[in-house]
Design a protein around this motif. Structure first.
Motif, PDB file in Angstrom:
ATOM      1  N   GLY A 106       0.782  -1.228   0.000  1.00 42.02           N
ATOM      2  CA  GLY A 106       0.000   0.000   0.000  1.00 42.02           C
ATOM      3  C   GLY A 106       0.816   1.280   0.000  1.00 42.02           C
ATOM      4  O   GLY A 106       0.253   2.373  -0.001  1.00 42.02           O
ATOM      5  N   ASP A 107       2.133   1.179  -0.015  1.00 40.91           N
ATOM      6  CA  ASP A 107       2.974   2.377  -0.003  1.00 40.91           C
ATOM      7  C   ASP A 107       2.827   3.160  -1.294  1.00 40.91           C
ATOM      8  O   ASP A 107       2.759   2.587  -2.385  1.00 40.91           O
ATOM      9  N   ILE A 108       2.808   4.478  -1.157  1.00 41.70           N
ATOM     10  CA  ILE A 108       2.778   5.388  -2.297  1.00 41.70           C
ATOM     11  C   ILE A 108       3.942   6.349  -2.116  1.00 41.70           C
ATOM     12  O   ILE A 108       4.082   6.970  -1.054  1.00 41.70           O
ATOM     13  N   ILE A 109       4.781   6.450  -3.146  1.00 43.17           N
ATOM     14  CA  ILE A 109       5.947   7.333  -3.066  1.00 43.17           C
ATOM     15  C   ILE A 109       5.995   8.258  -4.277  1.00 43.17           C
ATOM     16  O   ILE A 109       5.531   7.890  -5.362  1.00 43.17           O
ATOM     17  N   PRO A 110       6.541   9.457  -4.100  1.00 40.79           N
ATOM     18  CA  PRO A 110       6.681  10.370  -5.241  1.00 40.79           C
ATOM     19  C   PRO A 110       7.553   9.741  -6.331  1.00 40.79           C
ATOM     20  O   PRO A 110       8.447   8.939  -6.046  1.00 40.79           O
ATOM     21  N   ALA A 111       7.290  10.106  -7.564  1.00 42.41           N
ATOM     22  CA  ALA A 111       8.036   9.538  -8.685  1.00 42.41           C
ATOM     23  C   ALA A 111       8.185  10.564  -9.791  1.00 42.41           C
ATOM     24  O   ALA A 111       7.500  11.595  -9.807  1.00 42.41           O
ATOM     25  N   LYS A 112       9.076  10.249 -10.712  1.00 42.14           N
ATOM     26  CA  LYS A 112       9.240  11.020 -11.939  1.00 42.14           C
ATOM     27  C   LYS A 112       8.517  10.266 -13.041  1.00 42.14           C
ATOM     28  O   LYS A 112       8.296   9.055 -12.937  1.00 42.14           O
ATOM     29  N   LYS A 113       8.177  10.966 -14.090  1.00 36.08           N
ATOM     30  CA  LYS A 113       7.467  10.341 -15.206  1.00 36.08           C
ATOM     31  C   LYS A 113       8.217   9.114 -15.714  1.00 36.08           C
ATOM     32  O   LYS A 113       7.616   8.064 -15.966  1.00 36.08           O
ATOM     33  N   GLU A 114       9.544   9.212 -15.829  1.00 36.90           N
ATOM     34  CA  GLU A 114      10.322   8.088 -16.361  1.00 36.90           C
ATOM     35  C   GLU A 114      10.258   6.851 -15.465  1.00 36.90           C
ATOM     36  O   GLU A 114      10.441   5.730 -15.933  1.00 36.90           O
ATOM     37  N   ASP A 115       9.972   7.037 -14.163  1.00 36.20           N
ATOM     38  CA  ASP A 115       9.814   5.892 -13.252  1.00 36.20           C
ATOM     39  C   ASP A 115       8.546   5.096 -13.564  1.00 36.20           C
ATOM     40  O   ASP A 115       8.429   3.936 -13.173  1.00 36.20           O
ATOM     41  N   CYS A 116       7.601   5.732 -14.237  1.00 38.87           N
ATOM     42  CA  CYS A 116       6.293   5.136 -14.489  1.00 38.87           C
ATOM     43  C   CYS A 116       6.195   4.415 -15.832  1.00 38.87           C
ATOM     44  O   CYS A 116       5.231   3.689 -16.081  1.00 38.87           O
ATOM     45  N   ILE A 117       7.182   4.610 -16.684  1.00 38.40           N
ATOM     46  CA  ILE A 117       7.157   4.014 -18.021  1.00 38.40           C
ATOM     47  C   ILE A 117       7.114   2.485 -17.919  1.00 38.40           C
ATOM     48  O   ILE A 117       7.876   1.877 -17.183  1.00 38.40           O
TER      49      ILE A 117
END
Length: 152
Positions: A106-117
């Motif tokens: 359930g953890d949510i952490i900040p990310a950059k767009k490239e982390d989501c690709i």
């Protein structure tokens, strides 16, 4: 439809709108893995297990417990299916704001767009949308729901 329990490791047979059958595996935390196989006739579990996973998504509980996707057996999960893949969150109002969601804890952490690709968007799917996605994949066609939920 026959009521059935949602049990991790269950194999599910999915009747597709094109008359073929697809297969899923019940994972932890409302998730299912869809196998990369469809067939005109029913396959046994050992045959289904020879195929890789096509994608993993969360589905509403009723998809399974109401029997829309019929349980055909159970086996303990292989190690590779015990850890769910990360998902991404993209704020609709601030589309430059991204987070990574870990469905395992359930953890949510900040990310950059490239982390989501390459990740699936954090969402819960309706049965008919998953079924449509499977059919579109095997027809070599893009899927409207995948396109709507793509990283923007």
């Amino acid at each position: 439809m026959i009521k059935q329990n949602r049990v991790i490791g269950d194999f599910l047979e999915i009747k597709l709108p094109n008359g073929k059958l697809a297969y899923a595996r019940v994972l932890d935390k409302a998730s299912v893995a869809i196998y990369n196989v469809i067939n005109k006739k029913a396959l046994d579990i050992s045959e289904v297990m020879k195929h890789d996973m096509l994608f993993t998504v969360a589905v509403y509980k009723d998809v399974i417990v109401d029997g829309r996707w019929r349980k055909i057996g159970n086996r303990p999960l292989e190690e590779g299916l015990k850890k769910l893949p990360m998902k991404f969150i993209q704020d609709e109002l601030s589309p430059d704001f991204f987070e990574l969601y870990n469905p395992n804890n359930g953890d949510i952490i900040p990310a950059k767009k490239e982390d989501c690709i390459g990740l699936e968007r954090a969402s819960v799917w309706e049965a008919e949308n998953v079924e449509e996605r499977i059919v579109d994949h095997f027809n070599g066609k893009s899927n409207i729901w995948v396109e709507k939920m793509k990283l923007k």
